[in-house]
Design an enzyme around this catalytic site. Sequence first.
Site, PDB file in Angstrom:
ATOM      1  N   GLU A 162       0.833  -1.219   0.000  1.00  0.00           N
ATOM      2  CA  GLU A 162       0.000   0.000   0.000  1.00  0.00           C
ATOM      3  C   GLU A 162       0.865   1.267   0.000  1.00  0.00           C
ATOM      4  OE1 GLU A 162      -3.749   0.037   1.858  1.00  0.00           O
ATOM      5  OE2 GLU A 162      -3.978  -2.135   1.722  1.00  0.00           O
TER       6      GLU A 162
HETATM    7  N1  CAA Z   1      -6.125  11.535  -4.188  1.00  0.00           N
HETATM    8  C1  CAA Z   1      -6.648  11.992  -5.348  1.00  0.00           C
HETATM    9  N2  CAA Z   1      -5.906  12.167  -6.471  1.00  0.00           N
HETATM   10  C2  CAA Z   1      -4.592  11.890  -6.403  1.00  0.00           C
HETATM   11  C3  CAA Z   1      -3.980  11.410  -5.219  1.00  0.00           C
HETATM   12  C4  CAA Z   1      -4.819  11.242  -4.078  1.00  0.00           C
HETATM   13  N3  CAA Z   1      -4.346  10.783  -2.927  1.00  0.00           N
HETATM   14  N4  CAA Z   1      -2.660  11.220  -5.463  1.00  0.00           N
HETATM   15  C5  CAA Z   1      -2.450  11.558  -6.741  1.00  0.00           C
HETATM   16  N5  CAA Z   1      -3.622  11.971  -7.308  1.00  0.00           N
HETATM   17  C6  CAA Z   1      -3.853  12.455  -8.655  1.00  0.00           C
HETATM   18  C7  CAA Z   1      -3.019  13.695  -8.961  1.00  0.00           C
HETATM   19  O1  CAA Z   1      -3.673  14.870  -8.534  1.00  0.00           O
HETATM   20  C8  CAA Z   1      -2.884  13.620 -10.462  1.00  0.00           C
HETATM   21  O2  CAA Z   1      -4.065  14.087 -11.080  1.00  0.00           O
HETATM   22  P1  CAA Z   1      -4.073  15.434 -12.003  1.00  0.00           P
HETATM   23  O3  CAA Z   1      -3.098  15.170 -13.127  1.00  0.00           O
HETATM   24  O4  CAA Z   1      -5.501  15.541 -12.458  1.00  0.00           O
HETATM   25  O5  CAA Z   1      -3.645  16.542 -11.098  1.00  0.00           O
HETATM   26  C9  CAA Z   1      -2.830  12.129 -10.734  1.00  0.00           C
HETATM   27  O6  CAA Z   1      -3.418  11.485  -9.606  1.00  0.00           O
HETATM   28  C10 CAA Z   1      -1.422  11.621 -10.946  1.00  0.00           C
HETATM   29  O7  CAA Z   1      -0.691  11.963  -9.781  1.00  0.00           O
HETATM   30  P2  CAA Z   1       0.882  12.091  -9.767  1.00  0.00           P
HETATM   31  O8  CAA Z   1       1.339  12.966 -10.897  1.00  0.00           O
HETATM   32  O9  CAA Z   1       1.282  12.459  -8.389  1.00  0.00           O
HETATM   33  O10 CAA Z   1       1.308  10.591 -10.145  1.00  0.00           O
HETATM   34  P3  CAA Z   1       2.695   9.844 -10.054  1.00  0.00           P
HETATM   35  O11 CAA Z   1       2.840   9.002 -11.239  1.00  0.00           O
HETATM   36  O12 CAA Z   1       3.793  10.811  -9.723  1.00  0.00           O
HETATM   37  O13 CAA Z   1       2.452   8.814  -8.837  1.00  0.00           O
HETATM   38  C11 CAA Z   1       2.368   8.073  -6.575  1.00  0.00           C
HETATM   39  C12 CAA Z   1       2.030   9.164  -7.589  1.00  0.00           C
HETATM   40  C13 CAA Z   1       2.007   8.684  -5.237  1.00  0.00           C
HETATM   41  C14 CAA Z   1       3.820   7.683  -6.599  1.00  0.00           C
HETATM   42  C15 CAA Z   1       1.466   6.839  -6.859  1.00  0.00           C
HETATM   43  O14 CAA Z   1       1.832   6.210  -8.067  1.00  0.00           O
HETATM   44  C16 CAA Z   1       1.493   5.818  -5.749  1.00  0.00           C
HETATM   45  O15 CAA Z   1       0.809   5.985  -4.731  1.00  0.00           O
HETATM   46  N6  CAA Z   1       2.260   4.711  -5.913  1.00  0.00           N
HETATM   47  C17 CAA Z   1       2.228   3.611  -4.939  1.00  0.00           C
HETATM   48  C18 CAA Z   1       1.207   2.597  -5.357  1.00  0.00           C
HETATM   49  C19 CAA Z   1       0.707   1.782  -4.210  1.00  0.00           C
HETATM   50  O16 CAA Z   1       0.482   2.274  -3.113  1.00  0.00           O
HETATM   51  N7  CAA Z   1       0.458   0.485  -4.470  1.00  0.00           N
HETATM   52  C20 CAA Z   1      -0.111  -0.338  -3.476  1.00  0.00           C
HETATM   53  C21 CAA Z   1      -0.717  -1.547  -4.122  1.00  0.00           C
HETATM   54  S1  CAA Z   1      -2.215  -2.069  -3.367  1.00  0.00           S
HETATM   55  C22 CAA Z   1      -1.757  -3.071  -2.074  1.00  0.00           C
HETATM   56  O17 CAA Z   1      -0.626  -3.146  -1.656  1.00  0.00           O
HETATM   57  C23 CAA Z   1      -2.919  -3.753  -1.456  1.00  0.00           C
HETATM   58  C24 CAA Z   1      -2.598  -5.022  -0.766  1.00  0.00           C
HETATM   59  O18 CAA Z   1      -2.801  -6.090  -1.322  1.00  0.00           O
HETATM   60  C25 CAA Z   1      -2.193  -5.010   0.651  1.00  0.00           C
END
Ligand code: CAA
Length: 389
Positions: free
Chosen positions: A364
């Site tokens: 996550e």
């Molecule tokens: N809420 C709403 N929108 C969001 C957001 C949030 N928390 N975070 C980002 N966004 C939006 C941004 O505003 C952007 O939209 P706009 O272009 O319209 O402004 C869009 O999403 C893209 O955002 P970024 O440019 O910030 O994207 P990025 O490519 O730089 O990535 C990141 C951001 C935070 C690194 C994201 O990719 C991330 O969270 N990565 C980790 C993934 C993860 O947590 N995976 C877990 C897998 S599930 C799991 O583990 C479950 C399990 O089985 C236990």
Amino acid sequence: MMHFQLTEEQRAVQEAARDFTQRTLKPGVIDRDREMRYPTTEVRELGALGFLGMMVGPEYGGGGMDTLSYVLAIEEISKIDASCSVIMSVNNSLVCWGLETFGSEAQKEKYLPKLSTGEWIGAFCLSEPEAGSDATSQRTTAIDHGDHYILNGTKNWITNGSTSKVHLVIAQTDAGKGHKGINAFIVEASQAGVEIGAKEDKLGIRASDTHSITYTDVHVPKENRIGEDGFGFKFAMKTLSGGRIGIAAQALGIAAGAYELALAYAQERVAFGKPIMQHQAISFKLAEMATEIEAARQLVYYAAALKDRGQNYDLAGSMAKQYAADTAMKQCVEAVQIHGGYGYVKEYHVERLMRDAKITQIYEGTSEIQKLVISRAILKGALYPPAVL
Ligand code: CAA
């Protein structure tokens, strides 16, 4: 300043989770870990007790509880069985919460009553072999065919991989649009073309079922898309923001469980003529553990309370997860050290908690991804703590 004076209802939830953990989870936890055995009857009981759809509204068969109650339950269960708490966390905060918050009325009515009672379990399918932290790089595709999509691709590290009946699948529908060309879909595990890979043999949370899942030409009706076209990446991010509070609570519980075991052992174990608790080398370790765990608890409860108040919790959730996960890893190592040789064997539980702790720094959103989220918020000028509290 925010105070966490627990209500009677919240205390009752905490008590029920503690009782369930001691009575039902503790007796078989070592064997389930060793044998990588899914806690089938235990999960059924979790459902019967209302722990699988805690925050879902009563109109959809859920408990209608707040996030803090949910966090208290996850914390208690994680003190002993983090395999069970991740099954619970994914079902509650990724699947049920995501569907209830962003699903259509028809989707909610069809799926939530089954998911919130544990009749069905859900999975959240975002990660791929080449899209982990970089979640926008989805290779799974869903091609629009008028009234349905055709889904193809592979998802990795899926919690509840073989036991789930419902998958929330994130896929690329228009590669040219980047993250705005991503959608989220409800897929049923029984559909033609859904194939579950072998169970992963993991370091920790060994009883939870983690699998890869392959989708080959799966026919997904259009009404199974969640939200407007192109909403899938935001759906994943918003859902994960809440999920991170659940995993932060899991990390807190693992750390607190290891601390409780280390404290009891230090009071009982005698060396050099007195309980080892009376040696400063050990009492200082326990003092540091207690302080850091309490700091993690405040961050986790704070993030949950913000969510319950309807305020933005993205930053607080990332802070809570990063700090609680790193605390769990560090303090479980200390708990094993306090136990000496006994800490290195399975019977004393702390070696398992140490192995379980590691995943909280990875799934996550890794601790590094949480720091990315926090640092981006700082760069945007976020004030922390917000003055409104
Ligand atoms: N809420 C709403 N929108 C969001 C957001 C949030 N928390 N975070 C980002 N966004 C939006 C941004 O505003 C952007 O939209 P706009 O272009 O319209 O402004 C869009 O999403 C893209 O955002 P970024 O440019 O910030 O994207 P990025 O490519 O730089 O990535 C990141 C951001 C935070 C690194 C994201 O990719 C991330 O969270 N990565 C980790 C993934 C993860 O947590 N995976 C877990 C897998 S599930 C799991 O583990 C479950 C399990 O089985 C236990």
